[in-house]
Motif scaffolding. Structure first.
Motif, PDB file in Angstrom:
ATOM      1  N   UNK A   1       0.935  -1.213   0.033  1.00 41.13           N
ATOM      2  CA  UNK A   1      -0.067  -0.086  -0.155  1.00 41.13           C
ATOM      3  C   UNK A   1       0.923   1.400   0.079  1.00 41.13           C
ATOM      4  N   UNK A   2       0.372   2.352  -0.763  1.00 43.42           N
ATOM      5  CA  UNK A   2       0.884   3.787  -0.471  1.00 43.42           C
ATOM      6  C   UNK A   2      -0.381   4.585  -0.395  1.00 43.42           C
ATOM      7  N   UNK A   3       0.196   5.840   0.348  1.00 44.03           N
ATOM      8  CA  UNK A   3      -0.923   6.563   0.679  1.00 44.03           C
ATOM      9  C   UNK A   3      -1.429   7.151  -0.836  1.00 44.03           C
ATOM     10  N   UNK A   4      -0.590   7.383  -1.741  1.00 46.19           N
ATOM     11  CA  UNK A   4      -1.392   7.900  -3.119  1.00 46.19           C
ATOM     12  C   UNK A   4      -2.290   6.740  -3.661  1.00 46.19           C
ATOM     13  N   UNK A   5      -2.006   5.490  -3.547  1.00 44.81           N
ATOM     14  CA  UNK A   5      -2.941   4.450  -4.053  1.00 44.81           C
ATOM     15  C   UNK A   5      -4.320   4.324  -3.182  1.00 44.81           C
ATOM     16  N   UNK A   6      -3.967   4.343  -1.897  1.00 48.38           N
ATOM     17  CA  UNK A   6      -5.086   4.385  -1.134  1.00 48.38           C
ATOM     18  C   UNK A   6      -6.143   5.655  -1.385  1.00 48.38           C
ATOM     19  N   UNK A   7      -5.444   6.703  -1.330  1.00 50.34           N
ATOM     20  CA  UNK A   7      -6.296   7.758  -1.900  1.00 50.34           C
ATOM     21  C   UNK A   7      -7.080   7.703  -3.137  1.00 50.34           C
ATOM     22  N   UNK A   8      -6.345   7.102  -4.176  1.00 52.85           N
ATOM     23  CA  UNK A   8      -7.228   7.039  -5.458  1.00 52.85           C
ATOM     24  C   UNK A   8      -8.238   6.076  -5.173  1.00 52.85           C
TER      25      UNK A   8
ATOM     26  N   UNK B   1     -10.066   5.188  -2.700  1.00 54.94           N
ATOM     27  CA  UNK B   1     -11.265   5.764  -2.238  1.00 54.94           C
ATOM     28  C   UNK B   1     -11.797   7.209  -2.439  1.00 54.94           C
ATOM     29  N   UNK B   2     -11.270   7.729  -3.448  1.00 58.38           N
ATOM     30  CA  UNK B   2     -11.651   8.719  -4.173  1.00 58.38           C
ATOM     31  C   UNK B   2     -11.466  10.215  -3.092  1.00 58.38           C
ATOM     32  N   UNK B   3     -10.321  10.257  -2.586  1.00 57.40           N
ATOM     33  CA  UNK B   3      -9.819  11.242  -1.590  1.00 57.40           C
ATOM     34  C   UNK B   3      -8.456  11.653  -2.184  1.00 57.40           C
ATOM     35  N   UNK B   4      -7.998  12.443  -1.507  1.00 57.31           N
ATOM     36  CA  UNK B   4      -6.792  13.038  -1.565  1.00 57.31           C
ATOM     37  C   UNK B   4      -5.582  12.465  -0.671  1.00 57.31           C
ATOM     38  N   UNK B   5      -4.358  12.675  -1.143  1.00 56.55           N
ATOM     39  CA  UNK B   5      -3.312  12.523  -0.446  1.00 56.55           C
ATOM     40  C   UNK B   5      -3.148  13.450   0.669  1.00 56.55           C
ATOM     41  N   UNK B   6      -3.476  14.878   0.333  1.00 59.35           N
ATOM     42  CA  UNK B   6      -3.312  15.793   1.293  1.00 59.35           C
ATOM     43  C   UNK B   6      -4.376  15.576   2.512  1.00 59.35           C
ATOM     44  N   UNK B   7      -5.499  15.094   2.009  1.00 59.83           N
ATOM     45  CA  UNK B   7      -6.473  14.734   3.089  1.00 59.83           C
ATOM     46  C   UNK B   7      -5.902  13.604   4.098  1.00 59.83           C
ATOM     47  N   UNK B   8      -5.775  12.709   3.316  1.00 62.23           N
ATOM     48  CA  UNK B   8      -5.270  11.482   4.273  1.00 62.23           C
ATOM     49  C   UNK B   8      -3.919  12.034   5.124  1.00 62.23           C
ATOM     50  N   UNK B   9      -3.233  12.756   4.723  1.00 60.37           N
ATOM     51  CA  UNK B   9      -1.763  13.172   5.555  1.00 60.37           C
ATOM     52  C   UNK B   9      -2.586  14.043   6.608  1.00 60.37           C
ATOM     53  N   UNK B  10      -3.602  15.003   6.298  1.00 63.84           N
ATOM     54  CA  UNK B  10      -4.129  15.969   7.297  1.00 63.84           C
ATOM     55  C   UNK B  10      -4.801  15.263   8.506  1.00 63.84           C
TER      56      UNK B  10
END
Length: 413
Positions: A183-190, A192-201
């Motif tokens: 898993x990567x943050x960018x892969x998980x974000x894509x 689940x239709x959200x953004x890397x910035x939102x997950x990191x925040x």
């Protein structure tokens, strides 16, 4: 000539090296502090540890089997669904209620122990890493974790977050997700239709580094209701691409895919329900009529307004729109899965709209619907933190070995 290193300095060096190792190898989870005793709708991502009936999965998390199925856009019109066997490793989004306990957001379920169970096998196996053995031990005041009586009812704390059910002021449901290998943050974000910035925040992440076993909160875009506070389903919120059941299984609400407006119709399970016809009209819940005119399109709709004292509230509304709306598009439904087919057993299943599952594209209804350790959170981000508790128990044997080695070196020197 430099002085040789003393045994103490060597010991400290090994101790520091171990601390560095354990600091970078522990898993973490997002913790949301809270000070009120309210709750929100949330989800946990769960991979079945073995083949299980729908009813068994629902019982494991103490949720409604129907709610579990439609939260994953699984068609509930099939017969005897509670006894349908779901395949091992299938990934499901489990709807839970997230409350405030001891100043931290969490959800609880209960588990009855079986022969050969250990706290570790319950945490890592049965609950797919959503909880640690230490957390189960602490939640139940267990003094000797090596002795578990068969039939013991254990409280199992599950991670969850609310963040006011919003993400960047937009409706959201938060999914607690156990990071998998690859898993990567960018892969998980894509996914689940959200953004890397939102997950990191949300997770107060100082970098995009995540490790298997980490538990991160993922904001899922959602449709929010506006039911009155005295309604029993006040605050209903439905993630995009899924459904929710309400009003004693009489009403089914969906979100997406074209917009984030909640859309409710009579459920296919509706049997003994109060009237779902809008007053002063012949329209049923979910019906929409349109009439073109020179000024635009006159649209009349019968929508759901909440469940109050056993009564389904319907609302008739009219509006003038530039164009007449087309037929409502529902999130795709899939048949109850019996095998993983093309879904990898080592990764969560894709969202229903990507899965290519068998089933009708519209719900069957009685009425047609015309890491590193966390750094500081970015400005204005939710107040969260990361904890290494879930993986600490797994590192204790390593600690013992390293500490013993360090002491042995000191004694030899």
């Amino acid at each position: 000539m430099a002085n040789p290193k003393s045994p103490i300095s060597i010991f400290l060096f090994f101790l520091f090296s171990f601390y560095s190792f354990i600091s970078t190898s522990l898993g973490k989870s997002t913790i949301e502090p809270c000070s009120v005793f309210d709750s929100c709708n949330a989800m946990v991502g769960y991979s079945l540890y073995t083949d299980l009936k729908v009813a068994e999965v629902a019982n494991l998390f103490q949720v409604d089997p129907v709610a579990l199925l439609i939260a994953n856009a699984i068609d509930i019109s099939y017969p005897d669904l509670e006894n349908h066997i779901l395949p091992s490793k299938l990934f499901l989004k489990v709807p839970i209620s997230c409350s405030c306990k001891d100043g931290i957001r969490k959800s609880f379920t209960r588990y009855k122990t079986r022969p050969s169970d250990t706290l570790g096998s319950i945490a890592d196996g049965v609950f797919s890493g959503l909880v640690s053995a230490d957390q189960i031990r602490d939640a139940n005041g267990i003094t000797d974790p090596t002795v578990l009586d068969v039939g013991l009812s254990l409280a199992v704390p599950l991670p969850c977050t609310c963040f006011n059910s919003t993400d960047n002021l937009l409706p959201a449901v938060y999914l607690s997700y156990v990071v998998r290998q690859g898993d990567t943050v960018s892969g998980v974000a894509a996914r689940y239709y959200t953004t890397v910035t939102d997950i990191m925040t949300v997770n107060a992440m100082g970098s995009m580094t995540v490790k298997p076993g980490d538990i991160i909160s993922i904001p899922l875009p959602a449709c929010a209701s506006s039911f009155p506070r005295y309604s029993s389903d006040f605050g209903l919120i439905v993630p995009n691409g899924t459904y929710a059941i309400t009003a004693s299984h009489c009403v089914q609400c969906s979100c997406g895919p074209g917009n984030l407006n909640l859309y409710c119709t009579p459920a296919s399970l509706a049997v003994s329900c109060s009237s779902m016809q809008c007053k002063n009209s012949n329209l049923m819940l979910g019906n929409v009529t349109s009439q073109p005119s020179s000024a635009g399109c006159n649209v009349t709709s019968c929508s759901y307004g909440g469940y109050v004292n056993g009564t389904i509230i319907t609302m008739l509304s009219t509006s003038l729109q530039p164009r007449c709306p087309g037929e409502h598009q529902f999130p795709p439904l899939m048949a109850p899965p019996s095998a993983l087919s093309d879904v990898s057993p080592l990764a969560p299943a894709p969202s229903p709209s990507q899965s290519g599952g068998i089933g009708t594209p519209t719900p069957k209804s009685s009425t047609p619907g015309s890491s590193s350790f966390s750094g500081l959170a970015p400005a204005n981000g939710p107040s969260g933190s990361a904890s290494n508790a879930p993986s600490l128990a797994k590192q204790l044997p390593v600690f013992s070995i390293v500490l013993f080695s360090c002491l042995a070196i000191v004694l030899v020197l």
